[in-house]
Design a protein around this motif. Structure first.
Motif, PDB file in Angstrom:
ATOM      1  N   GLU A 167      11.519   0.149   1.090  1.00 23.69           N
ATOM      2  CA  GLU A 167      12.329   0.306  -0.119  1.00 23.69           C
ATOM      3  C   GLU A 167      12.568  -0.996  -0.870  1.00 23.69           C
ATOM      4  O   GLU A 167      12.767  -0.996  -2.076  1.00 23.69           O
ATOM      5  N   SER A 168      12.548  -2.117  -0.180  1.00 18.85           N
ATOM      6  CA  SER A 168      12.844  -3.409  -0.806  1.00 18.85           C
ATOM      7  C   SER A 168      11.600  -4.210  -1.175  1.00 18.85           C
ATOM      8  O   SER A 168      11.723  -5.333  -1.654  1.00 18.85           O
ATOM      9  N   ARG A 169      10.424  -3.652  -0.942  1.00 15.57           N
ATOM     10  CA  ARG A 169       9.181  -4.335  -1.313  1.00 15.57           C
ATOM     11  C   ARG A 169       8.830  -4.070  -2.753  1.00 15.57           C
ATOM     12  O   ARG A 169       9.067  -2.987  -3.277  1.00 15.57           O
ATOM     13  N   ALA A 170       8.230  -5.060  -3.401  1.00 20.31           N
ATOM     14  CA  ALA A 170       7.768  -4.877  -4.775  1.00 20.31           C
ATOM     15  C   ALA A 170       6.613  -3.881  -4.787  1.00 20.31           C
ATOM     16  O   ALA A 170       5.727  -3.918  -3.928  1.00 20.31           O
ATOM     17  N   VAL A 171       6.619  -3.006  -5.758  1.00 20.99           N
ATOM     18  CA  VAL A 171       5.614  -1.954  -5.871  1.00 20.99           C
ATOM     19  C   VAL A 171       4.211  -2.536  -6.023  1.00 20.99           C
ATOM     20  O   VAL A 171       3.235  -1.956  -5.550  1.00 20.99           O
ATOM     21  N   GLY A 172       4.092  -3.708  -6.636  1.00 21.18           N
ATOM     22  CA  GLY A 172       2.788  -4.340  -6.823  1.00 21.18           C
ATOM     23  C   GLY A 172       2.073  -4.644  -5.522  1.00 21.18           C
ATOM     24  O   GLY A 172       0.845  -4.741  -5.487  1.00 21.18           O
ATOM     25  N   GLY A 173       2.799  -4.755  -4.419  1.00 23.56           N
ATOM     26  CA  GLY A 173       2.205  -5.021  -3.113  1.00 23.56           C
ATOM     27  C   GLY A 173       1.887  -3.766  -2.320  1.00 23.56           C
ATOM     28  O   GLY A 173       1.443  -3.850  -1.179  1.00 23.56           O
ATOM     29  N   PHE A 174       2.095  -2.608  -2.900  1.00 21.83           N
ATOM     30  CA  PHE A 174       1.835  -1.350  -2.208  1.00 21.83           C
ATOM     31  C   PHE A 174       0.346  -1.032  -2.203  1.00 21.83           C
ATOM     32  O   PHE A 174      -0.381  -1.367  -3.136  1.00 21.83           O
ATOM     33  N   SER A 175      -0.092  -0.333  -1.179  1.00 20.03           N
ATOM     34  CA  SER A 175      -1.458   0.195  -1.146  1.00 20.03           C
ATOM     35  C   SER A 175      -1.554   1.352  -2.136  1.00 20.03           C
ATOM     36  O   SER A 175      -0.540   1.849  -2.643  1.00 20.03           O
ATOM     37  N   LYS A 176      -2.762   1.808  -2.389  1.00 13.93           N
ATOM     38  CA  LYS A 176      -2.958   2.921  -3.313  1.00 13.93           C
ATOM     39  C   LYS A 176      -2.227   4.173  -2.822  1.00 13.93           C
ATOM     40  O   LYS A 176      -1.580   4.870  -3.599  1.00 13.93           O
ATOM     41  N   GLY A 177      -2.320   4.439  -1.551  1.00 17.52           N
ATOM     42  CA  GLY A 177      -1.640   5.608  -0.985  1.00 17.52           C
ATOM     43  C   GLY A 177      -0.128   5.521  -1.109  1.00 17.52           C
ATOM     44  O   GLY A 177       0.544   6.517  -1.386  1.00 17.52           O
ATOM     45  N   MET A 178       0.408   4.331  -0.903  1.00 15.61           N
ATOM     46  CA  MET A 178       1.853   4.136  -1.046  1.00 15.61           C
ATOM     47  C   MET A 178       2.269   4.346  -2.502  1.00 15.61           C
ATOM     48  O   MET A 178       3.302   4.953  -2.774  1.00 15.61           O
ATOM     49  N   LYS A 179       1.451   3.859  -3.431  1.00 16.67           N
ATOM     50  CA  LYS A 179       1.753   4.065  -4.852  1.00 16.67           C
ATOM     51  C   LYS A 179       1.708   5.539  -5.203  1.00 16.67           C
ATOM     52  O   LYS A 179       2.526   6.033  -5.986  1.00 16.67           O
ATOM     53  N   GLN A 180       0.767   6.257  -4.620  1.00 13.03           N
ATOM     54  CA  GLN A 180       0.685   7.691  -4.870  1.00 13.03           C
ATOM     55  C   GLN A 180       1.918   8.410  -4.337  1.00 13.03           C
ATOM     56  O   GLN A 180       2.448   9.317  -4.973  1.00 13.03           O
ATOM     57  N   ARG A 181       2.390   8.004  -3.166  1.00 13.51           N
ATOM     58  CA  ARG A 181       3.597   8.621  -2.621  1.00 13.51           C
ATOM     59  C   ARG A 181       4.826   8.286  -3.463  1.00 13.51           C
ATOM     60  O   ARG A 181       5.709   9.130  -3.659  1.00 13.51           O
ATOM     61  N   LEU A 182       4.895   7.047  -3.963  1.00 13.55           N
ATOM     62  CA  LEU A 182       6.002   6.671  -4.843  1.00 13.55           C
ATOM     63  C   LEU A 182       5.943   7.484  -6.126  1.00 13.55           C
ATOM     64  O   LEU A 182       6.961   7.936  -6.643  1.00 13.55           O
TER      65      LEU A 182
END
Length: 82
Positions: free
Chosen positions: A62-77
């Motif tokens: 929850e406290s990580r910047a979205v820019g550091g997310f993997s593609k799958g994590m971005k899709q879940r967000l």
């Protein structure tokens, strides 16, 4: 109230195929802001956002910047956003 994570609430969301998420925002800050836009009270917006993050398996980041997310994590967000 926004109904983001309330059981039994029926809401309709939209998830575009090409989604741009704010790279410098944290997942929690982004969903909290969206909860506020949808009418959640200031004192409950963050808890509603955390509930949605938990539902899509992103509570631990929850406290990580979205820019550091993997593609799958971005899709879940993005799914949580919808």
């Amino acid at each position: 109230t926004s109904g983001i994570c309330r059981r039994g609430a029926r809401t309709l969301g939209y998830l575009p195929e090409q989604l741009t998420l704010p790279a410098s925002e944290t997942a929690l800050a982004w969903l909290t802001a969206l909860a506020r836009i949808q009418g959640a009270a200031a004192n409950s917006a963050a808890s509603e956002a955390r509930c949605v993050l938990a539902r899509v398996g992103l509570l631990e980041v929850e406290s990580r910047a979205v820019g550091g997310f993997s593609k799958g994590m971005k899709q879940r967000l993005a799914l949580a956003q919808a």
